[in-house]
Design a protein around this motif. Structure first.
Motif, PDB file in Angstrom:
ATOM      1  N   TYR A  23      -0.099  46.385  34.402  1.00  0.00           N
ATOM      2  CA  TYR A  23       0.341  46.090  33.041  1.00  0.00           C
ATOM      3  C   TYR A  23       0.751  47.373  32.337  1.00  0.00           C
ATOM      4  CZ  TYR A  23       0.234  44.723  28.182  1.00  0.00           C
ATOM      5  OH  TYR A  23       0.571  44.509  26.878  1.00  0.00           O
ATOM      6  N   ARG A  24       1.958  47.368  31.784  1.00  0.00           N
ATOM      7  CA  ARG A  24       2.467  48.531  31.072  1.00  0.00           C
ATOM      8  C   ARG A  24       2.966  48.078  29.705  1.00  0.00           C
ATOM      9  NH1 ARG A  24       5.312  48.707  36.211  1.00  0.00           N
ATOM     10  NH2 ARG A  24       6.645  47.356  35.026  1.00  0.00           N
ATOM     11  N   ASP A 152       6.012  37.065  28.907  1.00  0.00           N
ATOM     12  CA  ASP A 152       6.542  38.389  28.581  1.00  0.00           C
ATOM     13  C   ASP A 152       7.352  38.906  29.759  1.00  0.00           C
ATOM     14  OD1 ASP A 152       4.544  39.078  30.404  1.00  0.00           O
ATOM     15  OD2 ASP A 152       3.174  39.775  28.871  1.00  0.00           O
ATOM     16  N   ILE A 153       8.139  39.934  29.494  1.00  0.00           N
ATOM     17  CA  ILE A 153       9.044  40.474  30.514  1.00  0.00           C
ATOM     18  C   ILE A 153       8.994  41.999  30.471  1.00  0.00           C
ATOM     19  CG2 ILE A 153      10.622  38.517  30.642  1.00  0.00           C
ATOM     20  CD1 ILE A 153      11.885  41.203  28.637  1.00  0.00           C
ATOM     21  N   ASP A 154       9.525  42.630  31.504  1.00  0.00           N
ATOM     22  CA  ASP A 154       9.612  44.087  31.552  1.00  0.00           C
ATOM     23  C   ASP A 154      11.025  44.512  31.179  1.00  0.00           C
ATOM     24  OD1 ASP A 154       6.990  44.295  32.405  1.00  0.00           O
ATOM     25  OD2 ASP A 154       7.519  44.340  34.524  1.00  0.00           O
ATOM     26  N   THR A 165       9.840  52.138  30.953  1.00  0.00           N
ATOM     27  CA  THR A 165       9.684  50.705  31.194  1.00  0.00           C
ATOM     28  C   THR A 165       8.452  50.235  30.455  1.00  0.00           C
ATOM     29  OG1 THR A 165      10.705  50.860  33.362  1.00  0.00           O
ATOM     30  CG2 THR A 165       9.361  48.927  32.952  1.00  0.00           C
ATOM     31  N   ARG A 167       6.369  46.417  28.860  1.00  0.00           N
ATOM     32  CA  ARG A 167       6.270  44.957  28.822  1.00  0.00           C
ATOM     33  C   ARG A 167       6.385  44.502  27.369  1.00  0.00           C
ATOM     34  NH1 ARG A 167       2.365  43.016  33.120  1.00  0.00           N
ATOM     35  NH2 ARG A 167       4.087  43.891  34.259  1.00  0.00           N
ATOM     36  N   ARG A 183       9.318  38.654  35.751  1.00  0.00           N
ATOM     37  CA  ARG A 183       8.380  38.621  36.873  1.00  0.00           C
ATOM     38  C   ARG A 183       8.076  37.195  37.304  1.00  0.00           C
ATOM     39  NH1 ARG A 183       6.338  40.878  32.994  1.00  0.00           N
ATOM     40  NH2 ARG A 183       4.480  39.620  32.884  1.00  0.00           N
TER      41      ARG A 183
END
Length: 187
Positions: A23-24, A152-154, A165, A167, A183
């Motif tokens: 997770y970022r 959610d998306i990156d 990058t 999230r 994802r």
């Protein structure tokens, strides 16, 4: 003989923790750049208007090195500059022996594209339009596949020359040149 239950629980916990370790969250700079003036880059196209100078008024594409080739004055650096900064640069160069009092206007004619990848109907390169959100970009790319994580998306974004990058929610706005990655959900 011992029950395999503790082993199964330990494996499940390890799998869940491994999923969380990637997770970022989006860095603070991700959202701060949205409130700054737009900075041009390679792939953008600008319309330069020089009042009463038909031969200089034209649409110019910013090349890979970040320059436009402008008549009379030659290459003009544009990467990382705002439209107002480019207006000043062109006007200053034209004042040096070409025009007495040039009136220059610069506007973005076409933004660089965005890219949508992952669990979408048709991954690829798409045109950017002001006000584009991640959700709208995904819709343009054919929507989510049945396996997509829709929460959610990156997003990968170039911020002041540094690629980051993070999230984000699907409702977050995008910028030209962003790469959206949807994802696959776990279950």
């Amino acid at each position: 003989m011992r029950s395999p239950r503790p082993l199964v629980q330990a494996l499940l916990a390890a799998v869940l923790l491994a999923g969380c370790s990637s997770y970022r969250p989006a860095p603070a700079a991700f959202h701060e750049v949205l409130n700054e003036p737009y900075r041009l880059g390679a792939g953008d196209r600008i319309r330069v208007t020089v009042f009463e100078q038909e031969g200089l008024t034209n649409v110019y594409s910013i090349d890979q090195s970040g320059y436009i080739a402008f008549p009379l004055i030659g290459p003009v650096p544009t990467r990382g500059h705002t439209a107002q900064q480019i207006e000043s640069t062109i006007a200053a160069k034209l004042r040096k022996g070409y025009l007495r009092s040039p009136d220059v206007s610069v506007e973005v004619d076409r933004y660089r594209p965005i890219f949508v990848m992952g669990e979408v109907g048709a991954a690829g390169q798409y045109s950017y339009v002001p006000g584009l959100t991640a959700q709208k970009a995904i819709a343009i790319a054919g929507g989510f596949t049945p396996r997509a994580n829709q929460a959610d998306i990156d997003v990968t974004r170039d911020i002041n020359g540094k690629v980051m990058t993070g999230r984000v929610l699907t409702s977050d706005p995008l910028l030209p040149g962003d790469t959206v990655y949807v994802r696959e959900r776990l279950f």
